[in-house]
Design an enzyme around this catalytic site. Structure first.
Site, PDB file in Angstrom:
ATOM      1  N   LYS A  54       0.831  -1.210   0.000  1.00  0.00           N
ATOM      2  CA  LYS A  54       0.000   0.000   0.000  1.00  0.00           C
ATOM      3  C   LYS A  54       0.866   1.261   0.000  1.00  0.00           C
ATOM      4  O   LYS A  54       0.615   2.201  -0.757  1.00  0.00           O
ATOM      5  CB  LYS A  54      -0.936  -0.013   1.204  1.00  0.00           C
ATOM      6  CG  LYS A  54      -1.934  -1.164   1.206  1.00  0.00           C
ATOM      7  CD  LYS A  54      -2.943  -1.070   2.320  1.00  0.00           C
ATOM      8  CE  LYS A  54      -2.323  -1.268   3.686  1.00  0.00           C
ATOM      9  NZ  LYS A  54      -1.758  -2.629   3.871  1.00  0.00           N
TER      10      LYS A  54
ATOM     11  N   THR B  90      -5.798  -1.317   7.046  1.00  0.00           N
ATOM     12  CA  THR B  90      -5.844  -2.773   7.142  1.00  0.00           C
ATOM     13  C   THR B  90      -7.234  -3.239   7.553  1.00  0.00           C
ATOM     14  O   THR B  90      -7.505  -4.432   7.564  1.00  0.00           O
ATOM     15  CB  THR B  90      -4.824  -3.271   8.179  1.00  0.00           C
ATOM     16  OG1 THR B  90      -5.065  -2.607   9.436  1.00  0.00           O
ATOM     17  CG2 THR B  90      -3.399  -2.962   7.731  1.00  0.00           C
TER      18      THR B  90
ATOM     19  N   ARG C 107       6.553  -8.385   1.786  1.00  0.00           N
ATOM     20  CA  ARG C 107       7.443  -7.950   2.866  1.00  0.00           C
ATOM     21  C   ARG C 107       8.100  -9.149   3.551  1.00  0.00           C
ATOM     22  O   ARG C 107       9.293  -9.135   3.844  1.00  0.00           O
ATOM     23  CB  ARG C 107       6.663  -7.122   3.895  1.00  0.00           C
ATOM     24  CG  ARG C 107       7.492  -6.698   5.111  1.00  0.00           C
ATOM     25  CD  ARG C 107       6.701  -5.813   6.035  1.00  0.00           C
ATOM     26  NE  ARG C 107       6.432  -4.525   5.412  1.00  0.00           N
ATOM     27  CZ  ARG C 107       5.407  -3.737   5.731  1.00  0.00           C
ATOM     28  NH1 ARG C 107       4.539  -4.135   6.649  1.00  0.00           N
ATOM     29  NH2 ARG C 107       5.247  -2.584   5.129  1.00  0.00           N
TER      30      ARG C 107
END
Length: 354
Positions: free
Chosen positions: A76, A170, A229
């Site tokens: 994001k 989120t 990630r």
């Protein structure tokens, strides 16, 4: 004490945790793609966003406000920076928890340049007064600054230059409808397929000057929980292992040995995940068991089990939440190499076949 007598990592210690620590943030800055064409995965969001940005450039105006939702670590923040780069505009980065008063938001908005991108991370955690001020700023590019108190208070309108707000969350369900409706484009970030993560890993390996074979990338991707990630973090740890214990080349065998050392198994479960499953299967026969009882059994806080371990276990089909408590699925027994009990236990009707 944990029933299997193993220590369990905290949230901050988890190699497969999706939250970014200081090291992650520093490395991510170097690995982030700079343009939409370099961004891997999220094809639907990327295609739709490309149309929004190209149309805005052709009109010579600012892009519509953008809301990006999805789990941590899916890109994001990276997409917000790409939006600014594609529009040739500067970007201002802040977060919802940092804006506790309407005055905090007014100070940020009044200092924006025309066309600037304001990235507001965790937008659902912004204070209510600031949120209500944001409504008018997004729609009319104007805010009312209140001067004075009580009956003598005066609202002074402050005109704002056109800007693009990129909100990230989120938990999109926590955003009030009036705020959601003011975003011109909403994109939901999905978890990545292993094949997409392999592309991410190969790209990161090139930037980190790491030699990696296709089998090594596939092994890391399969244990990365669908999150870039985590994939990049595992790549760095495997790189260290290959440098010290091998010849520096990441093969499938080297990646497997490295991740075995770091206790990340073939499905991406770490010690906390396995401790939850072992307690559920070994102490409670597969459940159902209450969350608080399960947390005590693994020596963790209730919130840690519910918010850190459970989401991935549920998504992998290893654990089910029921009205009577947590229940292990047949896949959980198979993953730990255990045989489920004969017949369905109380509250497990339909989960096991005798």
């Amino acid at each position: 004490m944990n029933w299997d007598d193993e220590s369990v990592p905290t949230t901050a210690d988890r190699l497969v945790g999706a939250a970014a620590d200081g090291e992650d943030q520093a490395v991510e800055a170097a690995l982030r793609p700079k343009a939409l064409e370099e961004f891997v995965g999220q094809e639907r969001v990327r295609e739709q966003l490309d149309l929004v940005l190209k149309a805005a450039r052709q009109r010579g105006g600012t892009a519509d406000h953008v809301l990006l939702s999805g789990a941590p670590g899916l890109g994001k923040t990276t997409l917000s920076m790409i939006i600014a780069a594609e529009m040739g505009a500067p970007i201002r980065i802040t977060s919802g928890p940092a804006i506790q008063h309407a005055g905090d938001l007014a100070a940020i908005l009044s200092s924006l340049a025309e066309g600037e991108v304001l990235f507001l991370d965790e937008i659902h955690r912004m204070s209510r007064p600031a949120e209500e001020m944001l409504y008018m700023a997004m729609e009319d590019f104007r805010v009312d600054v209140i001067v004075g108190k009580g009956p003598g208070a005066t609202a002074i309108p402050l005109e704002l230059p056109p800007f693009t707000l990129v909100g990230a969350t989120t938990r999109a369900g926590l955003l009030p409808p009036p705020l959601r409706d003011r975003f011109g484009f909403t994109g939901h970030m999905e978890f990545y397929a292993p094949s997409e993560l392999e592309l991410v890993i190969h790209r990161s390996a090139r930037l980190l000057d790491v030699e990696i074979e296709p089998g090594g990338a596939a092994e890391i991707a399969g244990r990365s929980r669908g999150t870039p990630r985590i994939a990049n973090r595992l790549l760095r740890r495997v790189r260290d292992f290959a440098q010290v214990k091998a010849d520096g080349v990441i093969t499938r065998e080297v990646a497997g040995r490295a991740l075995e050392v770091y206790e990340v198994d073939g499905r991406g479960l770490d010690r906390l995940d396995r401790a939850v499953l072992r307690a559920l299967l070994g102490l409670f026969g597969g459940g159902p068991v209450g969350l608080s009882t399960l947390a005590v059994a693994v020596g963790e806080e209730r919130e840690t089990v519910e918010e850190v371990a459970e989401p991935f276990l549920v998504r992998e089909g290893l654990l089910a939440r029921t009205s009577r408590g947590r229940v292990a699925t047949p896949a959980a027994w198979a993953h730990l190499g255990l045989v489920p009990p004969q017949g369905a236990g109380p509250g497990q009707d339909g989960l096991f076949v005798p």
